[in-house]
Scaffold this active site. Structure first.
Site, short mmCIF file in Angstrom:
data_model
loop_
_atom_site.label_atom_id
_atom_site.label_comp_id
_atom_site.label_asym_id
_atom_site.label_seq_id
_atom_site.Cartn_x
_atom_site.Cartn_y
_atom_site.Cartn_z
N GLU A 90 2.81 6.80 -5.87
CA GLU A 90 3.35 7.98 -6.32
C GLU A 90 2.07 8.82 -6.96
O GLU A 90 1.22 8.22 -7.98
CB GLU A 90 4.41 7.76 -7.45
CG GLU A 90 5.62 7.29 -6.35
CD GLU A 90 6.82 6.96 -7.23
OE1 GLU A 90 7.77 7.27 -6.76
OE2 GLU A 90 6.67 6.07 -8.24
N CYS A 111 -0.95 13.60 -12.51
CA CYS A 111 -1.00 12.21 -12.93
C CYS A 111 -1.30 11.36 -11.81
O CYS A 111 -0.51 11.16 -10.54
CB CYS A 111 0.27 11.78 -13.57
SG CYS A 111 0.46 9.90 -14.03
N CYS A 118 0.59 -3.19 -10.38
CA CYS A 118 -0.27 -3.50 -11.53
C CYS A 118 -0.47 -4.98 -11.82
O CYS A 118 0.79 -5.52 -11.79
CB CYS A 118 0.05 -2.74 -12.54
SG CYS A 118 -1.39 -2.83 -14.18
N CYS A 122 2.93 -5.37 -18.29
CA CYS A 122 3.47 -4.86 -19.63
C CYS A 122 5.03 -5.05 -19.46
O CYS A 122 5.62 -4.61 -18.56
CB CYS A 122 3.22 -3.25 -20.06
SG CYS A 122 1.13 -3.40 -20.09
N CYS A 125 6.96 -1.74 -18.33
CA CYS A 125 6.69 -0.65 -17.76
C CYS A 125 7.31 -1.02 -16.01
O CYS A 125 7.13 -2.32 -15.50
CB CYS A 125 5.14 -0.87 -17.56
SG CYS A 125 4.07 0.23 -16.22
N LEU A 221 -1.81 1.66 -27.02
CA LEU A 221 -1.69 0.69 -27.95
C LEU A 221 -0.43 0.15 -28.43
O LEU A 221 -0.51 -1.29 -28.16
CB LEU A 221 -2.17 1.18 -29.47
CG LEU A 221 -2.73 0.55 -30.52
CD1 LEU A 221 -4.00 -0.18 -30.25
CD2 LEU A 221 -2.96 1.16 -31.88
N CYS A 340 5.86 8.84 -17.75
CA CYS A 340 5.12 7.66 -17.59
C CYS A 340 5.94 6.38 -17.47
O CYS A 340 6.98 6.30 -18.21
CB CYS A 340 4.54 7.56 -18.88
SG CYS A 340 3.16 8.96 -19.22
#
Ligand code: SAH
Ligand code: SF4
Length: 354
Positions: A90, A111, A118, A122, A125, A221, A340
């Site tokens: 996307e 974006c 991935c 995380c 996510c 972070l 995000c």
């Protein structure tokens, strides 16, 4: 992966070699692709027909098709893109009005995704939910920009590599793509308008520091100490916080540019005020900007965004403790899962949107 013809825009245009073709013809092909945004040889009307057919026989030009286009109320647009091997990624086009009264202009930010899925997992996510399927190729990274520019009907002002995937885990394809993005004969976007976001791949941050152009760096972070980061970002066990901060110092030293520390606020996980103090301390050490992002809920995951009062207290404390510059970013595109961390592999998207 289905073996197609090679994808022309996987290669830098300086290296294009079409058998026996004079350089002005190659230049015409480049203009069609990068200046006019045409990813179809048959439409290159100033080329002789047999040449168009010949090129068509040897090369693929379209890296992806737009499988679905969604617009949000705030006019953020999300493109679900189907790659040649039927994988999905996307990209998200975000308009923002900038400037003061009288001279307001709408700037477009795209974006961009760099991987299908991935590997870094995380815990908060959506992109990492099913692991990494594969890296995108150079042409697949560029294709997102060419297509979005066509859809928008105007130039794209800023790029953020904050879509699906970890950009620094795909530098072999990303660096040649960046070269073409930066080139006035390619996409022509200036380095200061390009931001790479990383979850903290320390050796790759050091590699990127050697890249000559002044692209911007954002660090995800999300925790002020190892204990907090370890809870949500497995990458921190490989590259703990202090190593990450040291790599940032080296990057800044090489660049003399401010970097950004991104910090998503997740209720009960990293929104304690003691974390705000630590975040301010790291920002002071690096002279970095801080970007606070209230967590966007992901279907199937139990994390939540803190109450607004907690978000404000957190921000106030980071400011009070003298972080150089603090912004609180309320996401655009929330209602179409385009914010995000809400980009996930297609199977879910399709089912959800049916
Ligand atoms: N892999 C890179 C870039 C893609 S993610 C990275 O991690 O930095 C882009 C940003 O979105 C990162 O800061 C990431 O932590 C953040 N993000 C991921 N999931 C999110 C969510 N559900 N809500 C808000 N931000 C999220
Ligand atoms: Fe990957 Fe970034 Fe998502 Fe972490 S936040 S899983 S690094 S895309």
């Amino acid at each position: 992966m289905i073996k197609n013809k090679p994808l022309l825009i996987d290669q830098p245009f300086e290296k294009w070699q079409f058998e026996g073709l004079p350089s002005y013809r190659i230049e015409q092909v480049r203009e069609w692709i990068y200046e006019k945004g045409i990813l179809d040889f048959t439409k290159m009307s100033n080329l002789p027909k047999d040449l168009r057919n010949g090129l068509e026989k040897e090369w693929d030009l379209m890296p992806m098709e737009v499988a679905r286009e969604q617009g949000a109320r705030d006019t953020t647009q999300k493109f679900l893109l189907k790659l040649r091997d039927h994988q999905f990624i996307e990209s998200v086009l975000i308009p923002a009005t900038q400037g003061t009264k009288g001279v307001r202009a709408t700037r477009l930010t795209l974006c961009v995704s760099t991987q299908v899925g991935c590997a870094l997992g995380c815990k908060f996510c959506a992109s990492g939910l099913e692991g990494l399927k594969r890296n995108l190729s150079t042409g697949e990274i560029l294709g997102q920009i060419i297509l979005a520019r066509e859809k928008a009907g105007k130039r794209i002002d800023n790029l953020v590599f904050m879509g699906m995937g970890e950009p620094l885990a795909n530098l072999p394809a990303l660096i040649p793509a960046l070269d073409i993005i930066l080139s006035p004969k390619g996409i022509g976007i200036g380095a200061r308008h390009i931001t790479l976001s990383t979850s903290g791949l320390v050796p790759k941050i050091l590699d990127l520091a050697k890249y000559p152009a002044q692209i911007r760096l954002a660090i995800s972070l999300h925790g002020g100490d190892d204990q907090t980061r370890n809870k949500i970002m497995p990458i921190n066990e490989r590259y703990p916080l202090n190593e990450l901060l040291e790599a940032c110092e080296k990057f800044i030293d090489a660049r003399k540019k401010m970097i950004t520390l991104e910090y998503i606020l997740i209720k009960g996980i990293n929104d304690d005020l003691s974390q705000a103090s630590l975040l301010a301390k790291h920002a002071r050490r690096l002279n970095a900007k801080v970007n606070l992002i209230p967590y966007n809920q992901v279907e199937g995951l139990n994390w939540k965004r803190p109450e607004i009062a907690q978000i404000n207290s957190f921000r106030d404390l980071v400011e009070k403790e003298k972080a150089p510059r603090v912004t609180l970013r309320m996401e655009k595109g929330h209602d179409i899962d385009a914010a995000c961390g809400q980009l996930r592999l297609q199977e879910h998207t399709i089912i959800k949107n049916k």
